[in-house]
Enzyme design. Structure first.
Site: not given
Ligand SMILES: Cc1ncc(C[n+]2csc(CCOP(=O)(O)OP(=O)(O)O)c2C)c(N)n1
Ligand SMILES: [Mg+2]
Lengths: 330, 334
Positions: B66, B135
């Protein structure tokens, strides 16, 4: 006599220009240090005195379309890439005429027009950005390459590993140039880095990695030359490690408690500028008088640059939020 | 041109995909980047099939990196491309904070206007999927604190498409927080290229008694609550914030002056969130004198998003909690 790579490869006027820019870097750094003492520059600075061959030899083949990303120790890279020292001083003095209109200072010095995408205050911050610039070149079909400067300290950041991996997976035209000056602030590479040679990490990303004497202009130029050729041929990235040393402290706050005077003196014996100068004279690229003239010229540029910066206007206080976003068109 | 014939019913994710296809078609500098966005179609299938039309050079799968991936997008944006970078979940943007906050947001400023970073980050966010604490977060307000970024939250398919196209047309970095529970929501979407203005809130329902400012999925919950309240004679005005940065002060202030009551509903943790900003902004404005009651904030519980479905529901504002709070506010029971 063995003719060094640089002498064999580059025209005499290019070599003389390179020497001039190395002197320019040295005199610029000294000028910046002096200006700091006089209170003309505030904040902090990271001087690259002693690392001039690494900056200049790396950039010798780069054109304005080729990009570099630089580091907190980035003054030399900026000058080597072709920046004007007057506008650099103006930036350090916080003036509107500076490269970043006084918003960036030493740690963000950049010159986008000559391909310098900027120094970086974040260790490792420029690595992924360099890979992105190389991706642009590849996708847009441009022949330019990107050189990514970073220090030995940055090689332990995650960004280093992610960036090398992606550059290799996508075969991007980027050259990772590690300026290993032995320390990240006070921490030696022996204490921070599990491999002996940072170039060995290239193997983990299936790219060539070479370690060279970063104070030997020709050695750096040759290694980077091959890396650039590989990048331009579409064969992907390379890692070049330049072993060098910073003569000054890490920044203005350094009291040199982690290294010895002897070590510093030893490295000062290996002055990259004196070595390159002697090499050019030995091979008839210039004579003693010519070298002195170049040195004097560099000094004059720096003095003129400081005067330009002093005389330049400061940004208006009301403009503090200018440049946060693009200005509305029309 | 008859606007009606130009409207098609499509889902939020189809609308986003259509925006990306239009952009990829029209502008060769647009590329998509992200984890598993190619043949897999992205974790939420938003980029499904785009790789077949545009190929792997324009729809690039990245490694699970990322920080590096976002940084590559930033560097590419700096040098001529317009990347749309998908984070698989907005939670993973935390691994890329360096590149988003220190680099993308600040480059133009640090370089005195000499550089532009036209990157778009897409971030599937929000709770309600049972995916628990790592999440399910709603971290859009974090980025509201960062000058240099633009932060959007589309609540409808029409806006999802128009905001993405507007983000691409914008020379600065834009973060679009898409809600995972909205991906399947259908709505009318205009055909072709159009821009949803960045920084302009939308009044989704007019009312006179209480102003409810909400974003993303909370707009729909607020609208449902408003409908119920209407049956009791309480008239709620629902404002879809749409953009957290820049924030549309004018629309909010005008509404507060009309209703005299303000409630802010958001999915992020209540403390230090969007509600605090809007509440303070109103308190500092001329609309303060029009207030007939304290300003209410409805945000997520002071806890990570829990796994248990009942706890998860209870952790963030729902229709019934919005309805109850608005009723108390309208009756001046706060
Ligand atoms: C992410 C991050 N961590 C720490 C620092 C503080 N810092 C600035 S320079 C530096 C040392 C960097 O060492 P190296 O990469 O070897 O570069 P050098 O200073 O030797 O040129 C440190 C720790 C920083 N600026 N950014
Ligand atoms: Mg170092």
């Amino acid at each position: 006599m063995n003719i060094p790579f640089a002498i064999r490869t580059y025209a005499p006027e290019i070599l003389r220009e390179a020497l001039k820019r190395m002197y320019l870097i040295r005199r610029f750094e000294e000028g910046a240090e002096d200006s700091y003492m006089r209170g003309l520059i505030h904040g902090t600075m990271h001087l690259s005195i002693g690392q001039e061959a690494s900056a200049m030899a790396t950039c010798i083949e780069l054109g304005d379309n080729d990009k570099i990303t630089s580091t907190h120790r980035g003054h030399g890279h900026c000058i080597a890439k072709g920046a004007d020292v007057g506008r650099m001083f103006a930036e350090f003095f916080g003036k509107e005429t500076g490269y970043c209109h006084g918003r960036g200072g030493s740690m963000h010095i950049a010159d986008v027009k000559t391909g310098n995408l900027g120094a970086n205050g974040i260790v490792g911050g420029g690595l992924p950005i360099a890979v992105g610039a190389a991706l642009s070149a590849k996708r847009l079909g441009r022949p330019d390459v990107t050189v990514c400067f970073f220090g030995d300290g940055a090689n332990n950041e995650g960004a280093f590993h992610e960036s090398l991996n992606m550059a290799a997976v996508w075969k991007l035209p980027v050259i990772f140039v590690c300026e290993n000056n032995g320390y990240g602030m006070s921490t030696s590479t022996a204490r921070s880095t599990a491999v002996k040679r940072i170039a060995d990490r290239a193997a983990g990303y299936s790219m060539p990695g070479v370690t060279v004497d970063g104070n030997d202009f020709s050695a750096v130029a040759e290694a980077v030359h091959h890396a650039i050729a590989r990048a331009r041929a579409g064969e992907g990235p390379s890692l070049v490690e330049n072993l060098t040393y910073r003569w000054r402290g890490h920044s203005k706050s350094d009291r040199n408690r982690y290294r010895t005077k002897e070590e510093i003196a030893e490295w000062m014996e290996r002055d990259p500028i004196a070595r390159f100068r002697a090499e050019l004279i030995a091979h008839g690229v210039l004579d003693e008088a010519g070298a002195n003239a170049i040195e004097t010229q560099a000094q004059a540029y720096v003095e003129a640059g400081i005067e330009f910066a002093k005389a330049s206007p400061a940004p208006g206080i009301g403009d503090v939020t200018r440049y946060v976003y693009a200005e509305a068109q029309g | 041109m008859n606007a009606m014939t130009d409207l098609r019913l499509m889902t939020y994710s189809e609308a986003i995909r259509e925006a990306m296809a239009i952009a990829l078609e029209a502008d060769p500098t647009v590329i998509l980047m992200g984890e598993d966005i190619g043949v897999y179609g992205g974790a939420f299938q938003v980029t499904l099939d785009l790789i077949d039309r545009f190929g792997p050079d324009r729809v690039m799968d990245t490694p699970i990196s990322e920080l590096g991936g976002a940084g590559v997008a930033v560097g590419a944006a700096l040098t001529g491309l317009k990347p749309i970078f998908e984070f698989q979940f907005s939670d993973f943007a935390m691994l890329a904070m360096e590149q988003i906050v220190n680099q993308a947001a600040k480059l133009r400023y640090m370089l005195g206007g000499e550089a532009s970073v036209p990157v778009v980050f897409r971030l599937p966010s929000g709770s309600g999927t049972g995916a628990a604490a790592q999440h399910s977060q709603s971290i859009e307000a974090w980025f509201g604190h960062v000058p240099g970024l633009k932060v959007l939250q589309p609540s409808t398919p029409e806006d999802a498409k128009g905001m993405l196209l507007a983000a691409l047309a914008d020379p600065d970095p834009v973060m679009i927080f898409e809600h995972k529970l909205l991906y399947k929501m259908k709505g009318e979407v205009p055909a072709g290229h159009y821009l949803t203005p960045i920084g302009k809130a939308a009044i989704r329902r007019e009312g006179t008694d209480v102003t409810i400012v909400a974003g993303s999925i909370m707009v729909h919950r607020a609208l449902e609550a408003a409908e119920k309240l209407a049956a009791e004679g309480i008239s709620a005005e629902v404002i879809d914030l749409r953009s957290i940065r820049p924030i549309d002060h004018a629309t909010i202030l005008a509404s507060v002056k009309k209703t005299g009551r303000l409630m802010v509903v958001y999915e992020g943790v209540k403390a230090f969130g969007v509600g605090a900003e809007i509440s303070a902004m109103v308190s500092e404005s001329e609309a303060f004198d029009f207030l007939d009651a304290p300003i209410l904030r409805l945000g997520a519980a002071d806890a990570p998003v829990p796994y248990n479905p009942d706890l998860e529901r209870a952790a963030v504002p729902q229709v019934d909690t919005i309805e109850a709070a608005a009723r108390r506010l309208a009756r001046r029971e706060v």
